[in-house]
Scaffold this motif. Structure first.
Motif, short mmCIF file in Angstrom:
data_model
loop_
_atom_site.label_atom_id
_atom_site.label_comp_id
_atom_site.label_asym_id
_atom_site.label_seq_id
_atom_site.Cartn_x
_atom_site.Cartn_y
_atom_site.Cartn_z
N GLN A 85 -26.40 196.51 70.19
CA GLN A 85 -26.51 197.94 69.90
C GLN A 85 -27.54 198.64 70.78
O GLN A 85 -27.48 199.86 70.95
N GLN A 89 -27.30 202.91 72.81
CA GLN A 89 -28.12 204.02 72.34
C GLN A 89 -28.11 205.16 73.37
O GLN A 89 -28.16 204.90 74.56
N GLY A 229 -28.89 194.83 64.80
CA GLY A 229 -27.59 195.29 64.35
C GLY A 229 -26.61 194.16 64.40
O GLY A 229 -26.97 192.99 64.46
N THR A 237 -23.27 201.44 66.35
CA THR A 237 -23.90 202.64 65.80
C THR A 237 -23.04 203.85 66.13
O THR A 237 -22.17 203.80 67.00
#
Lengths: 259, 111
Positions: A85, A89, A229, A237
């Motif tokens: 993850q 981002q 994650g 996400t």
């Protein structure tokens, strides 16, 4: 289906690992590409594009071990991507991008250094070992670039230090996942968890030079939880879906076209 | 920045104050098989360290085994175009000034 290894000599385990590592590289490459035309100065524009191109090349080499590059990049759903993850981002401000790059590059350098010699014990890992060996000098430069900017921003103005501090803290929770085992790699040979101490030491040294601290329980309440994650399981996400939609839009609009 | 020895030795690596425009640097590159550094171009950078990195991206495409020099443009003194004639007066009419009467010995390279 992308699960089918099409490359000769790549067994299912090797293909599985190559896919996860390839996804990391592709997704981070795409994020860096989003800076095109937006970087703080012309020279940094060129540098970020360079990092993106390096990573895209690594992704392509890793995907080639698994099967059809384009199908893997453009025809898989969010849940089929196995990247950590951290790399998905959003760019945020420049400090955010640099913190993300620092965390990732330091880790990837440690991992690839081990993988580069992995075929001595496990000949089946030869395709991944070759990619890792080729990628190492690139990653060393990525790390150097990120470390340089971390120091400049952390030890720069009050404003740049505040932003660098914020980025280091905000992305910390995504670093735990870097040390989870990677499916398809023999556990006895590559143990990402064993890299954590080295990684902490190296990142800590850069932060020290930048006059920043490693996040502690006060700045990042869940610091010790290492809230990793589940990117490796295909759980991502929220920003990732949007990124993917943009990345795959053209390919999905004209299925089967050649470019 | 911490005061690393290399920085202490290079006064040009002093940091640009915040908000100041970045100074101009001249870039000289020696290709892997080259014998000397050739002026490749120029770029803006806050200090020598950054100038080197940017030069690598812009002018060498990261080819292995090259050497890069960066020099602050302000440190370069150029000959003036007005003095071209006396400064570079040709010596074509003075053959004794040209080393063309020598045999080059076997095994001498790069001459």
């Amino acid at each position: 289906m992308p699960e089918e290894p099409a490359a000769p000599g790549a067994d299912a385990g090797t293909a599985h690992a190559a896919l996860a590592l390839g996804d990391d590289a592709l997704v981070l490459s795409h994020r860096l590409t989003e800076w095109a035309g937006d970087a703080p100065v012309l020279e940094e524009e060129v540098a970020l594009a360079n990092l993106a191109l390096d990573l895209l090349g690594q992704a392509r080499n890793l995907y080639a071990i698994v099967g059809d590059e384009d199908a893997l990049a453009f025809r898989r759903e969010e849940r089929e991507f196995r990247n950590v993850q951290l790399v998905e981002q959003p760019n945020g401000d420049f400090a955010h991008t640099i913190a993300r790059q620092l965390y990732f590059s330091v880790h990837r350098e440690l991992l690839y250094a081990e993988l580069a010699g992995a075929d001595r014990e496990h000949p089946r890992l030869a395709p991944i070992a070759a990619v890792a060996a080729k990628a190492l000098p690139e990653l060393a430069y990525h790390r150097d670039h990120a470390a340089t900017w971390t120091v400049r921003l952390g030890d720069g103005t009050e404003e740049s230090a505040r932003r660098m501090r914020r980025a280091i803290d905000a992305l910390w929770r995504y670093t735990g996942e870097l040390f989870e085992p990677i499916e398809g790699l023999p556990a006895g040979l590559i143990d990402p968890a064993a890299h954590r101490e080295d990684w902490l030491r190296r990142v800590g040294a850069v932060l020290e030079e930048a006059r920043l601290d490693l996040p502690d329980a006060e700045t990042v309440p869940d610091r010790d939880a290492w809230a990793a994650g589940a990117g490796r399981q295909g759980l991502h996400t929220e920003p990732f879906g949007r990124m993917l939609a943009e990345m795959q839009h053209l390919h999905r609009s004209h299925p089967g076209a050649s470019w | 920045m911490s005061d690393t020895p290399t920085e202490a030795a290079a006064p040009t690596a002093a940091r640009t104050p915040a908000g100041a425009p970045w100074p101009l640097w001249e870039v000289f590159v020696r290709p892997r098989r080259g014998l000397s550094h050739t002026h490749a171009g120029s770029l803006h950078a806050p200090d020598a360290e950054m100038a080197l990195r940017n030069a690598r991206d812009l002018y060498t495409r990261r080819g292995e085994g090259v050497s890069i020099w960066v020099v602050p443009a302000a440190a370069v003194t150029a000959s003036s175009p007005d003095e071209k004639d006396p400064f570079f007066a040709p010596s074509a009419d003075k053959p004794y000034r040209h080393p063309t009467f020598y045999e080059i010995p076997e095994g001498v390279r790069h001459l």
